[in-house]
Scaffold this motif. Structure first.
Motif, PDB file in Angstrom:
ATOM      1  N   ALA A  69       1.112  -1.013  -0.264  1.00 32.57           N
ATOM      2  CA  ALA A  69       0.272   0.230   0.143  1.00 32.57           C
ATOM      3  C   ALA A  69       0.741   1.284  -0.181  1.00 32.57           C
ATOM      4  CB  ALA A  69      -0.526  -0.230   1.322  1.00 32.57           C
ATOM      5  N   ALA A  70       1.831   0.875   0.105  1.00 30.99           N
ATOM      6  CA  ALA A  70       2.832   2.339   0.858  1.00 30.99           C
ATOM      7  C   ALA A  70       3.687   2.585  -0.559  1.00 30.99           C
ATOM      8  CB  ALA A  70       3.801   2.772   2.376  1.00 30.99           C
ATOM      9  N   GLY A  71       3.898   1.359  -1.096  1.00 33.14           N
ATOM     10  CA  GLY A  71       4.653   1.468  -2.699  1.00 33.14           C
ATOM     11  C   GLY A  71       3.774   2.270  -3.507  1.00 33.14           C
ATOM     12  N   ALA A  72       2.781   1.634  -3.306  1.00 30.88           N
ATOM     13  CA  ALA A  72       1.716   2.184  -4.943  1.00 30.88           C
ATOM     14  C   ALA A  72       0.933   3.801  -4.176  1.00 30.88           C
ATOM     15  CB  ALA A  72       0.014   1.111  -4.285  1.00 30.88           C
ATOM     16  N   ALA A  73       1.104   3.649  -2.524  1.00 28.02           N
ATOM     17  CA  ALA A  73       0.464   5.722  -2.580  1.00 28.02           C
ATOM     18  C   ALA A  73       1.731   6.127  -2.797  1.00 28.02           C
ATOM     19  CB  ALA A  73       0.655   5.747  -0.864  1.00 28.02           C
ATOM     20  N   VAL A  74       2.412   5.689  -2.994  1.00 30.10           N
ATOM     21  CA  VAL A  74       4.465   6.954  -3.521  1.00 30.10           C
ATOM     22  C   VAL A  74       4.358   7.209  -4.731  1.00 30.10           C
ATOM     23  CG1 VAL A  74       6.716   6.448  -3.331  1.00 30.10           C
ATOM     24  CG2 VAL A  74       5.460   6.659  -1.217  1.00 30.10           C
ATOM     25  N   GLN A  75       3.813   5.758  -5.462  1.00 34.33           N
ATOM     26  CA  GLN A  75       4.283   5.784  -7.220  1.00 34.33           C
ATOM     27  C   GLN A  75       3.014   6.722  -7.443  1.00 34.33           C
ATOM     28  OE1 GLN A  75       6.790   5.439  -8.947  1.00 34.33           O
ATOM     29  NE2 GLN A  75       7.845   4.600  -5.836  1.00 34.33           N
ATOM     30  N   ALA A  76       1.955   6.055  -7.046  1.00 35.87           N
ATOM     31  CA  ALA A  76       0.535   6.681  -7.580  1.00 35.87           C
ATOM     32  C   ALA A  76      -0.635   7.166  -6.363  1.00 35.87           C
ATOM     33  CB  ALA A  76      -0.113   5.886  -8.603  1.00 35.87           C
ATOM     34  N   PRO A  77      -0.105   8.626  -5.918  1.00 35.05           N
ATOM     35  CA  PRO A  77      -0.935   8.453  -5.164  1.00 35.05           C
ATOM     36  C   PRO A  77      -3.226   9.047  -4.938  1.00 35.05           C
ATOM     37  CG  PRO A  77       0.698  10.474  -5.465  1.00 35.05           C
ATOM     38  CD  PRO A  77       0.512   9.317  -6.021  1.00 35.05           C
ATOM     39  N   THR A  78      -3.452   8.218  -5.874  1.00 40.09           N
ATOM     40  CA  THR A  78      -4.980   7.832  -5.614  1.00 40.09           C
ATOM     41  C   THR A  78      -5.560   7.997  -4.912  1.00 40.09           C
ATOM     42  OG1 THR A  78      -5.263   6.103  -5.754  1.00 40.09           O
ATOM     43  CG2 THR A  78      -4.905   7.586  -8.312  1.00 40.09           C
ATOM     44  N   ASN A  79      -6.432   8.046  -4.647  1.00 38.67           N
ATOM     45  CA  ASN A  79      -7.772   8.715  -3.469  1.00 38.67           C
ATOM     46  C   ASN A  79      -7.996   7.560  -2.782  1.00 38.67           C
ATOM     47  OD1 ASN A  79      -7.955  11.410  -2.800  1.00 38.67           O
ATOM     48  ND2 ASN A  79     -10.122  11.112  -4.501  1.00 38.67           N
ATOM     49  N   GLU A  80      -7.685   6.054  -3.925  1.00 38.19           N
ATOM     50  CA  GLU A  80      -8.285   4.618  -3.217  1.00 38.19           C
ATOM     51  C   GLU A  80      -6.729   4.229  -2.880  1.00 38.19           C
ATOM     52  OE1 GLU A  80      -8.814   0.712  -5.169  1.00 38.19           O
ATOM     53  OE2 GLU A  80      -9.670   1.970  -6.212  1.00 38.19           O
ATOM     54  N   ASN A  81      -5.366   4.247  -3.546  1.00 39.32           N
ATOM     55  CA  ASN A  81      -4.160   4.508  -2.763  1.00 39.32           C
ATOM     56  C   ASN A  81      -4.176   4.818  -1.284  1.00 39.32           C
ATOM     57  OD1 ASN A  81      -3.910   2.683  -4.997  1.00 39.32           O
ATOM     58  ND2 ASN A  81      -2.709   4.271  -5.975  1.00 39.32           N
ATOM     59  N   LEU A  82      -4.405   5.685  -0.936  1.00 39.23           N
ATOM     60  CA  LEU A  82      -4.077   6.840  -0.073  1.00 39.23           C
ATOM     61  C   LEU A  82      -5.187   5.967   0.943  1.00 39.23           C
ATOM     62  CD1 LEU A  82      -3.835   9.903  -1.249  1.00 39.23           C
ATOM     63  CD2 LEU A  82      -1.987   9.105  -0.317  1.00 39.23           C
ATOM     64  N   LYS A  83      -5.970   5.547   0.652  1.00 43.64           N
ATOM     65  CA  LYS A  83      -7.355   4.714   1.718  1.00 43.64           C
ATOM     66  C   LYS A  83      -6.711   3.725   1.875  1.00 43.64           C
ATOM     67  CE  LYS A  83     -12.158   3.913   1.828  1.00 43.64           C
ATOM     68  NZ  LYS A  83     -13.374   3.627   1.828  1.00 43.64           N
ATOM     69  N   GLU A  84      -6.407   3.239   0.893  1.00 46.82           N
ATOM     70  CA  GLU A  84      -5.543   1.908   1.503  1.00 46.82           C
ATOM     71  C   GLU A  84      -4.623   2.366   2.542  1.00 46.82           C
ATOM     72  OE1 GLU A  84      -4.358  -2.684  -0.362  1.00 46.82           O
ATOM     73  OE2 GLU A  84      -4.783  -0.674  -1.407  1.00 46.82           O
ATOM     74  N   TYR A  85      -3.683   3.169   2.195  1.00 48.92           N
ATOM     75  CA  TYR A  85      -2.280   3.208   3.006  1.00 48.92           C
ATOM     76  C   TYR A  85      -2.766   3.011   4.172  1.00 48.92           C
ATOM     77  CZ  TYR A  85       1.712   5.057   4.817  1.00 48.92           C
ATOM     78  OH  TYR A  85       2.536   5.659   6.133  1.00 48.92           O
ATOM     79  N   GLY A  86      -3.719   4.608   4.317  1.00 49.54           N
ATOM     80  CA  GLY A  86      -3.886   4.906   5.576  1.00 49.54           C
ATOM     81  C   GLY A  86      -5.042   4.227   6.667  1.00 49.54           C
ATOM     82  N   SER A  87      -5.323   2.681   5.827  1.00 47.81           N
ATOM     83  CA  SER A  87      -5.974   1.866   7.037  1.00 47.81           C
ATOM     84  C   SER A  87      -4.597   0.401   6.878  1.00 47.81           C
ATOM     85  CB  SER A  87      -7.129   0.617   6.107  1.00 47.81           C
ATOM     86  OG  SER A  87      -6.288   0.094   4.901  1.00 47.81           O
TER      87      SER A  87
END
Length: 139
Positions: A69-87
């Motif tokens: 999730a952190a990798g996805a949020a760093v590379q593509a900070p979409t709302n969905e990725n940021l939400k998953e990273y937060g959880s």
């Protein structure tokens, strides 16, 4: 008048028969009790081992999920990725040791900022290395 000088042979044989009979009754009871105690102890150890394996697998999956999730949020900070990273961040922070929590909190602050990709990637690599250093007992 005849004196009683001790036990006769028939008295001795009766005593031996009684002792053997008592042993024949007590021995299976003691054997069953020892076997039951041992089986109960072994089952308890088996349950503890299964529980330990389950917890270790759960923590490993949680850490792997956080890293994905952190990798996805760093590379593509979409709302969905940021939400998953937060959880995953909250869960990882809960289970991680203090030295890993510090880096997770830093990552939380950096994720919310635009840009700084190199800094985010370096911190993510640092988080990954610190998570690798967590020593788990053998399951």
């Amino acid at each position: 008048m005849k004196q009683n000088t001790g036990m006769s042979v028939s008295d001795w044989s009766s005593l031996v028969v009684m002792i053997v009979a008592i042993c024949a009754l007590v021995s299976p009871i003691l054997t069953a009790a020892c076997n039951n105690w041992h089986q109960r102890k072994m089952k308890q150890l088996e349950y503890e081992h299964q529980d330990k394996k389950w917890r270790l697998n759960r923590e490993r999956e949680m850490y792997e999920g956080y890293i994905r999730a952190a990798g996805a949020a760093v590379q593509a900070p979409t709302n969905e990725n940021l939400k998953e990273y937060g959880s995953y961040s909250a869960i990882a922070s809960y289970y991680a040791p203090k030295f890993v929590q510090i880096n997770i909190r830093k990552m939380d602050e950096l994720i919310s900022l635009d840009g700084r990709l190199n800094e985010k990637v370096n911190l993510l690599n640092e988080v990954i290395e610190s998570m690798k250093s967590i020593k788990y007992p053998q399951a």
